[in-house]
Design an enzyme around this catalytic site. Sequence first.
Site, PDB file in Angstrom:
ATOM      1  N   GLY A   1       6.650  15.380  10.682  1.00 24.11           N
ATOM      2  CA  GLY A   1       6.522  15.458   9.234  1.00 24.11           C
ATOM      3  C   GLY A   1       5.558  16.560   8.850  1.00 24.11           C
TER       4      GLY A   1
ATOM      5  N   LEU B   1       7.210   4.050   5.842  1.00 18.23           N
ATOM      6  CA  LEU B   1       8.590   3.576   5.927  1.00 18.23           C
ATOM      7  C   LEU B   1       9.561   4.707   5.595  1.00 18.23           C
ATOM      8  CD1 LEU B   1      10.167   0.953   6.567  1.00 18.23           C
ATOM      9  CD2 LEU B   1      10.322   0.593   4.093  1.00 18.23           C
TER      10      LEU B   1
ATOM     11  N   ALA C   1       0.838  -1.193   0.000  1.00 23.39           N
ATOM     12  CA  ALA C   1       0.000   0.000   0.000  1.00 23.39           C
ATOM     13  C   ALA C   1       0.875   1.246   0.000  1.00 23.39           C
ATOM     14  CB  ALA C   1      -0.899   0.006   1.225  1.00 23.39           C
ATOM     15  N   THR C   2       0.454   2.239  -0.750  1.00 21.71           N
ATOM     16  CA  THR C   2       1.187   3.507  -0.767  1.00 21.71           C
ATOM     17  C   THR C   2       1.351   4.085   0.640  1.00 21.71           C
ATOM     18  OG1 THR C   2       0.476   3.936  -3.033  1.00 21.71           O
ATOM     19  CG2 THR C   2       1.254   5.834  -1.755  1.00 21.71           C
TER      20      THR C   2
ATOM     21  N   HIS D   1       4.567   6.737  -6.119  1.00 18.94           N
ATOM     22  CA  HIS D   1       4.667   5.278  -5.965  1.00 18.94           C
ATOM     23  C   HIS D   1       4.649   4.720  -7.385  1.00 18.94           C
ATOM     24  CE1 HIS D   1       3.171   1.595  -3.453  1.00 18.94           C
ATOM     25  NE2 HIS D   1       4.231   1.312  -4.202  1.00 18.94           N
TER      26      HIS D   1
ATOM     27  N   MET E   1       4.302   2.445   2.263  1.00 18.33           N
ATOM     28  CA  MET E   1       5.583   2.890   1.717  1.00 18.33           C
ATOM     29  C   MET E   1       5.941   4.258   2.288  1.00 18.33           C
ATOM     30  SD  MET E   1       6.755   3.634  -2.238  1.00 18.33           S
ATOM     31  CE  MET E   1       5.840   5.179  -2.325  1.00 18.33           C
TER      32      MET E   1
ATOM     33  N   GLU F   1       8.957   7.904   6.006  1.00 22.29           N
ATOM     34  CA  GLU F   1       8.927   8.834   7.130  1.00 22.29           C
ATOM     35  C   GLU F   1       9.712   8.295   8.316  1.00 22.29           C
ATOM     36  OE1 GLU F   1       5.902  12.143   8.680  1.00 22.29           O
ATOM     37  OE2 GLU F   1       4.905  10.447   7.698  1.00 22.29           O
TER      38      GLU F   1
ATOM     39  N   ARG G   1      10.508  17.774   7.184  1.00 22.01           N
ATOM     40  CA  ARG G   1      10.218  17.638   8.609  1.00 22.01           C
ATOM     41  C   ARG G   1      10.558  18.952   9.285  1.00 22.01           C
ATOM     42  NH1 ARG G   1       8.775  12.786   9.732  1.00 22.01           N
ATOM     43  NH2 ARG G   1       8.965  12.999  11.997  1.00 22.01           N
TER      44      ARG G   1
END
Length: 135
Positions: free
Chosen positions: A63, A42, A35-36, A70, A39, A44, A114
């Site tokens: 963030g 991960l 799933a986007t 993607h 991703m 972040e 961030r």
Amino acid sequence: MTLANLVGLKNTVAQIVAENDTALAVGSGSLKVLATPKMLALIEKAAADLVEKNLPRELTSVGISLDVKHIAPTPIGLNIRAEVEVVEMDGRKIIFEVAAFDDVEKIGTGRHERFVVEREKFQSKADKKIVDKTR
């Protein structure tokens, strides 16, 4: 608050795609592929971990922006990794170039930002919303 210059620092995190990481499982699609949102999480994590290691205890980062494409699917069972590099700092804003890969190819690319905040002050500001809501 003066921050150390983090430009040029890199970090990588990895995991194996599991059933609960799929678009079908998280509700962002109907297929059993990465799933986007997983991703992005991960990516972040890689950025947050890098910043956290380089800040005093009273500071953390949040963030504020993700601009990531993607670009390829990843099935359950493949390894994925997110790679981040700090490319710019503007005061308390930290800007990353990011990429994600599976065992075969690049699956994501883009930028992430961030912002460094005082841990307790930021949490208090968020918690105040609960108090304000009950008034």
